[in-house]
Design an enzyme around this catalytic site. Structure first.
Site, PDB file in Angstrom:
ATOM      1  N   TYR A  92       0.825  -1.202   0.000  1.00  0.00           N
ATOM      2  CA  TYR A  92       0.000   0.000   0.000  1.00  0.00           C
ATOM      3  C   TYR A  92       0.861   1.255   0.000  1.00  0.00           C
ATOM      4  O   TYR A  92       1.763   1.386   0.816  1.00  0.00           O
ATOM      5  CB  TYR A  92      -0.908  -0.014   1.225  1.00  0.00           C
ATOM      6  CG  TYR A  92      -2.111   0.904   1.164  1.00  0.00           C
ATOM      7  CD1 TYR A  92      -2.654   1.318  -0.043  1.00  0.00           C
ATOM      8  CD2 TYR A  92      -2.718   1.326   2.347  1.00  0.00           C
ATOM      9  CE1 TYR A  92      -3.775   2.134  -0.079  1.00  0.00           C
ATOM     10  CE2 TYR A  92      -3.841   2.134   2.327  1.00  0.00           C
ATOM     11  CZ  TYR A  92      -4.373   2.538   1.119  1.00  0.00           C
ATOM     12  OH  TYR A  92      -5.480   3.345   1.090  1.00  0.00           O
ATOM     13  N   SER A 183       1.147  -7.939   1.546  1.00  0.00           N
ATOM     14  CA  SER A 183       0.295  -6.904   2.123  1.00  0.00           C
ATOM     15  C   SER A 183      -0.746  -6.472   1.080  1.00  0.00           C
ATOM     16  O   SER A 183      -1.538  -7.292   0.628  1.00  0.00           O
ATOM     17  CB  SER A 183       1.145  -5.750   2.638  1.00  0.00           C
ATOM     18  OG  SER A 183       0.397  -4.916   3.477  1.00  0.00           O
ATOM     19  N   GLN A 184      -0.747  -5.175   0.656  1.00  0.00           N
ATOM     20  CA  GLN A 184      -1.633  -4.838  -0.455  1.00  0.00           C
ATOM     21  C   GLN A 184      -1.333  -5.726  -1.649  1.00  0.00           C
ATOM     22  O   GLN A 184      -2.246  -6.179  -2.351  1.00  0.00           O
ATOM     23  CB  GLN A 184      -1.469  -3.378  -0.859  1.00  0.00           C
ATOM     24  CG  GLN A 184      -2.313  -2.995  -2.065  1.00  0.00           C
ATOM     25  CD  GLN A 184      -2.054  -1.589  -2.570  1.00  0.00           C
ATOM     26  OE1 GLN A 184      -2.869  -0.709  -2.382  1.00  0.00           O
ATOM     27  NE2 GLN A 184      -0.902  -1.368  -3.216  1.00  0.00           N
ATOM     28  N   ASP A 273       0.691 -10.420  13.610  1.00  0.00           N
ATOM     29  CA  ASP A 273       0.445  -9.284  12.722  1.00  0.00           C
ATOM     30  C   ASP A 273      -0.681  -8.413  13.279  1.00  0.00           C
ATOM     31  O   ASP A 273      -1.824  -8.863  13.381  1.00  0.00           O
ATOM     32  CB  ASP A 273       0.076  -9.813  11.331  1.00  0.00           C
ATOM     33  CG  ASP A 273       0.134  -8.746  10.246  1.00  0.00           C
ATOM     34  OD1 ASP A 273       0.018  -7.549  10.573  1.00  0.00           O
ATOM     35  OD2 ASP A 273       0.290  -9.118   9.066  1.00  0.00           O
ATOM     36  N   HIS A 302       3.890  -8.038  10.598  1.00  0.00           N
ATOM     37  CA  HIS A 302       3.858  -7.515   9.233  1.00  0.00           C
ATOM     38  C   HIS A 302       5.281  -7.120   8.852  1.00  0.00           C
ATOM     39  O   HIS A 302       5.652  -5.936   8.858  1.00  0.00           O
ATOM     40  CB  HIS A 302       2.915  -6.323   9.185  1.00  0.00           C
ATOM     41  CG  HIS A 302       2.183  -6.176   7.898  1.00  0.00           C
ATOM     42  ND1 HIS A 302       1.174  -7.028   7.499  1.00  0.00           N
ATOM     43  CD2 HIS A 302       2.306  -5.265   6.894  1.00  0.00           C
ATOM     44  CE1 HIS A 302       0.708  -6.650   6.326  1.00  0.00           C
ATOM     45  NE2 HIS A 302       1.385  -5.587   5.936  1.00  0.00           N
TER      46      HIS A 302
END
Length: 319
Positions: A92, A183-184, A273, A302
């Site tokens: 992101y 992630s994203q 996370d 993360h």
């Protein structure tokens, strides 16, 4: 181990909290039809960056809504034709990153396509034009407009369009294309394989954009999800439209797309996370019906997950 979410036994059966709109399938079928009707106007420009064993290109195409989308494209010079390919997606607000991080796959005979998301840290355009707030986030961009205007609808479609472009390249075997990202990028990997079911193998890492209502209920609408709390505080401070808001977010919730995946999945999750809570990730994983496996890192959040990049490479080498 420290417990930031559900015990692993519950995670493995958790089905998610965020509602799924009744017209979800029709919504995405209409979106795919719109994407397929677009003339992509593909442009390939030799990049300033080059290496001896591959040709590097700046690739541009037109996505839904007329935005020009950018991706790095690396084509190995001496690989068999047709050969496998991998599409890659970033985290992101970031971008496709340096060429260097893609060269291992090119050296192994893969064509590599790495996309910049619209309006984030790279070269892809955000065509704009939505009603309502656009402050501090892409999850909420379009939330006050028609559901077709949600920005992540367009970004999800970009991933599928890029995969289709990769499959159309004469040097690429369309039956040997994989997808990957964290992630994203993990969310976009899932969305890509859901909307372009010819993706044969995918390796998502701690995927974002899943089970928004669960994130909010855990009081973790901060960090990457901070825009959810900011949206409510500024635009619905008493949560009078809470049900409506989470229902609309359901259109761009990857857990509801996951069941469309046909390729084989290797996913990685860190159980510590607090950015993308494990339960939200398992909400998507548990809906995948194709062959799948999850690598679990109990003490990791993360962050980099030791050994998983190697595992993903070995997994994708089987394309």
């Amino acid at each position: 181990m420290p417990l930031v979410d559900m015990p692993i036994e519950k995670l493995m059966t958790y089905e998610g909290r965020n509602p799924r709109p009744d017209d979800f399938d029709a919504y995405w079928e209409r979106a795919i039809a719109e994407m397929k009707a677009v003339d992509p106007q593909i442009e390939l420009l030799p990049s300033e960056f080059q290496v001896p064993y591959a040709d590097c290109f700046d690739l541009y195409f037109t996505g839904v809504g007329g935005a020009r989308v950018y991706a790095k494209y690396i084509r190995p010079k001496h690989a068999a034709t047709p050969h496998p390919a991998v599409v890659q997606f970033h985290g992101y607000s970031g971008n496709s990153g340096d060429w260097m991080g893609k060269l291992a796959y090119a050296a192994l005979g893969f064509s590599v396509f790495s996309m910049d998301c619209r309006g984030q840290g790279g070269l892809s355009e955000d065509a704009g034009g939505v009603k309502g707030t656009t402050l501090r986030g892409h999850i909420i961009r379009g939330l006050d407009d028609h559901p077709d205007q949600l920005l992540f609808r367009q970004i999800f479609l970009d991933t599928a369009q890029l995969a289709g472009i990769a499959m159309s390249m004469p040097e690429v075997d369309p039956e040997r294309v994989g997808a990957m990202g964290g992630s994203q990028g993990g969310a976009l990997t899932i969305a890509c394989a859901a909307l372009e079911p010819r993706i044969k193998r995918l390796a998502p890492v701690y995927p974002f954009l899943s089970d928004y209502q669960r994130v909010w209920e855990m009081d973790l609408a901060k960090d990457a999800y901070a825009e959810l709390k900011d949206y409510f505080r500024r635009h619905d401070p008493q949560h009078k439209r809470e049900a409506e808001t989470f229902l609309k977010l359901g259109y761009i919730d990857i857990q509801h797309l996951a069941e469309r995946i046909q390729g084989e999945v290797l996913m990685a999750v860190g159980l510590s996370d607090t950015v993308c809570p494990p339960s939200t990730q398992f909400a998507a994983y548990n809906k995948i019906k194709s062959k799948k496996n999850v690598e679990i890192y109990p003490d990791f959040g993360h962050e980099g997950l030791p050994g998983f990049d190697d595992a993903a490479l070995q997994f994708l080498l089987q394309l």
